[in-house]
Write a protein that holds these residues in place. Structure first.
Motif, short mmCIF file in Angstrom:
data_model
loop_
_atom_site.label_atom_id
_atom_site.label_comp_id
_atom_site.label_asym_id
_atom_site.label_seq_id
_atom_site.Cartn_x
_atom_site.Cartn_y
_atom_site.Cartn_z
N ALA A 149 -12.10 -2.62 11.39
CA ALA A 149 -11.52 -3.96 11.37
C ALA A 149 -10.02 -3.93 11.10
CB ALA A 149 -12.22 -4.82 10.31
N GLN A 150 -9.42 -2.74 11.06
CA GLN A 150 -7.98 -2.56 10.83
C GLN A 150 -7.56 -3.07 9.45
OE1 GLN A 150 -6.10 -0.95 13.30
NE2 GLN A 150 -8.15 -0.66 14.14
N LYS A 151 -8.46 -3.01 8.48
CA LYS A 151 -8.14 -3.41 7.11
C LYS A 151 -7.93 -2.14 6.28
CE LYS A 151 -10.53 -7.88 7.09
NZ LYS A 151 -11.52 -8.74 6.37
N VAL A 152 -6.72 -1.60 6.36
CA VAL A 152 -6.43 -0.30 5.76
C VAL A 152 -6.58 -0.32 4.25
CG1 VAL A 152 -4.65 1.46 5.46
CG2 VAL A 152 -4.89 0.31 7.65
N ASN A 153 -6.03 -1.34 3.58
CA ASN A 153 -6.10 -1.41 2.12
C ASN A 153 -7.54 -1.43 1.64
OD1 ASN A 153 -3.37 -1.71 2.48
ND2 ASN A 153 -3.16 -3.58 1.30
N GLN A 186 -5.59 10.02 3.79
CA GLN A 186 -4.93 9.67 5.05
C GLN A 186 -4.63 8.17 5.10
OE1 GLN A 186 -3.89 12.93 6.11
NE2 GLN A 186 -3.82 11.60 7.90
N LEU A 187 -5.57 7.37 4.62
CA LEU A 187 -5.36 5.92 4.61
C LEU A 187 -4.27 5.52 3.63
CD1 LEU A 187 -9.09 4.78 4.76
CD2 LEU A 187 -7.39 4.43 6.54
N CYS A 188 -4.17 6.26 2.51
CA CYS A 188 -3.14 5.96 1.51
C CYS A 188 -1.75 5.99 2.13
CB CYS A 188 -3.20 6.97 0.36
SG CYS A 188 -4.53 6.68 -0.81
N LYS A 189 -1.53 6.90 3.07
CA LYS A 189 -0.23 7.06 3.69
C LYS A 189 0.16 5.84 4.53
CE LYS A 189 -0.83 12.08 3.89
NZ LYS A 189 -1.04 13.26 4.76
N GLU A 190 -0.84 5.05 4.94
CA GLU A 190 -0.58 3.88 5.78
C GLU A 190 -0.39 2.60 4.98
OE1 GLU A 190 -3.38 3.48 9.03
OE2 GLU A 190 -3.91 5.61 8.88
N ILE A 191 -0.67 2.65 3.68
CA ILE A 191 -0.58 1.44 2.85
C ILE A 191 0.88 1.08 2.60
CG2 ILE A 191 -1.05 0.54 0.53
CD1 ILE A 191 -3.66 2.15 0.60
N LEU A 196 -0.36 -0.73 -4.98
CA LEU A 196 -1.70 -0.27 -4.61
C LEU A 196 -1.66 1.19 -4.19
CD1 LEU A 196 -4.69 -0.71 -3.98
CD2 LEU A 196 -4.02 -1.57 -1.72
N GLN A 197 -0.64 1.55 -3.43
CA GLN A 197 -0.52 2.93 -2.96
C GLN A 197 -0.43 3.91 -4.12
OE1 GLN A 197 3.08 3.93 -0.76
NE2 GLN A 197 1.87 5.03 0.77
N GLY A 198 0.39 3.56 -5.11
CA GLY A 198 0.53 4.43 -6.28
C GLY A 198 -0.77 4.56 -7.05
#
Length: 390
Positions: A149-153, A186-191, A196-198
């Motif tokens: 669904a393209q919901k990366v977070n 891998q998803l973390c890199k796109e956030i 949230l990323q940290g």
């Protein structure tokens, strides 16, 4: 009714559940003046959802059941989802699981966002019923759906939860967990949200450390620390990352690096007056110095750590430090003091909430070794003879 329904939905969207409840009540009362049963059912359905949102799950459940009995045209999937949420709110997790699973089976294949939301809810129900393996499967499935669904977070957070409960279950292999961690990383890199990323980098790092993959953990903690700057800067956040980096460098036998991280973290915790956390850093500093065979510095920092833990009443920290002090005094050749600290460690261990026989035996074995060493190296007793004068 249409205007009220729209206004109530907007209020729920903005997390104003009490306002939504008032609006949906008015809409339902208006619907009673109409002959269309479908309109009444729709208003009753919304009213039930609002009751659940404000924490009145029993009232909400009654409304939802009535819509079903009256032949509601509302979609079964949404109805089952709301019924599950009501049971969830009432801590009736077995019923909640049943209805979340019904909702998942009723949603259309293209409704991946709704299915993923239900999987997340289902996962947390499984955590409450003591089924970490089932919870992990639910969170993993949610993560895959959110990615579609393209919901990366949401996908990254779901995979983080999947990893957490995989580690709590004995169903999954280390390679299984590492695969999910890699996907999450891998998803973390796109956030794009740095906060949230940290947080995710830190959590992933902790999971790598739990798996003893310390090099990967170190990289995650570095990424997390690099995000503690600008508007996201927080002394405590940075102190936590420094402490984590110090710990993994201890585990990697990189003690010189560990000293730098723990020294800075200890200073920051001291400025924040967080003595327990500071004590943990001081204890790790002492350990690093002991591994570098700088026993005098190790002794100094263990003593500082002990003061911090005594101030905080932290018995777990106290017995660990006393054990470290025993080992350090032993290395310095102060056997009597080593024995004294090992005895103190055992005494404090007995008063703490720690019940591990393995940990207790570890201290007992060190105490025994110290006592035996003292006996072996004790100078022989001098023999005296009596004489008499002639």
């Amino acid at each position: 009714i249409q205007k009220l329904t729209k206004a109530g939905s907007q209020a729920l969207h903005h997390n104003d559940a009490n306002q939504a409840l008032c609006i949906f009540k008015r809409a339902y009362l208006h619907s009673l003046n109409l002959s269309e049963q479908q309109v009444q059912n729709a208003c009753l359905f919304n009213l039930g959802a609002a009751y659940i949102a404000v924490g009145k799950a029993k009232k909400g459940l009654k409304c939802l059941v009535r819509t079903k009995l009256k032949g509601s045209q509302e979609r079964d999937a949404d109805l089952y989802f709301n019924i599950a949420t009501a049971y969830d709110t009432m801590n009736e997790y077995c019923n909640s699981v049943k209805f979340y699973e019904k909702a998942i089976s009723q949603y259309k294949k293209h409704e991946v966002g709704s299915i993923a939301d239900a999987q997340i809810k289902l996962g947390y129900c499984f955590t409450n019923t003591g089924e970490p393996s089932s919870a992990a499967h639910a969170f993993r499935e949610a993560g895959l759906l959110y990615q579609n669904a393209q919901k990366v977070n949401d996908a990254a957070m779901a995979l983080r939860e999947a990893t957490k409960y995989m580690l709590q279950s004995d169903t999954f292999s280390k390679s299984d967990v590492l695969q999910v961690l890699s996907e999450c990383l891998q998803l973390c890199k796109e956030i794009t949200d740095p906060t949230l990323q940290g947080k995710l980098y830190n959590d992933v790092g902790l999971h790598y450390a739990e798996l003893k993959c310390f090099s990967q953990a170190e990289q995650c903690f570095i990424e997390a620390m690099n995000l503690c700057s600008g508007g996201n800067f927080s002394i405590k956040k940075r102190a936590v990352q420094l402490q984590n980096l110090g710990a993994v460098n201890n585990a990697l036998n990189q003690y010189e690096k560990s000293l730098r991280y723990h020294t800075e973290a200890a200073d920051m915790y001291g400025a924040l007056k967080e003595r327990k956390a500071q004590g943990g850093c001081l204890c790790n500093l002492a350990y690093a110095y002991s591994q570098l065979k700088n026993y005098n510095m190790a002794l100094f920092y263990y003593e500082q750590a002990l003061c911090a833990f005594i101030e905080e009443g932290d018995l777990h920290g106290q017995w660990q430090v006393c054990e470290g002090l025993g080992a350090t005094q032993f290395c310095l050749g102060n056997i009597d003091q080593a024995i004294s600290f090992y005895k103190q460690a055992l005494a404090v261990f007995g008063r703490s909430k720690d019940i591990s026989d393995t940990l207790r035996k570890r201290i007992e074995d060190k105490l025994t070794d110290a006592i035996e060493y003292k006996v072996r190296h004790q100078p022989p007793a001098s023999h005296t003879v009596k004489t008499t004068s002639l």
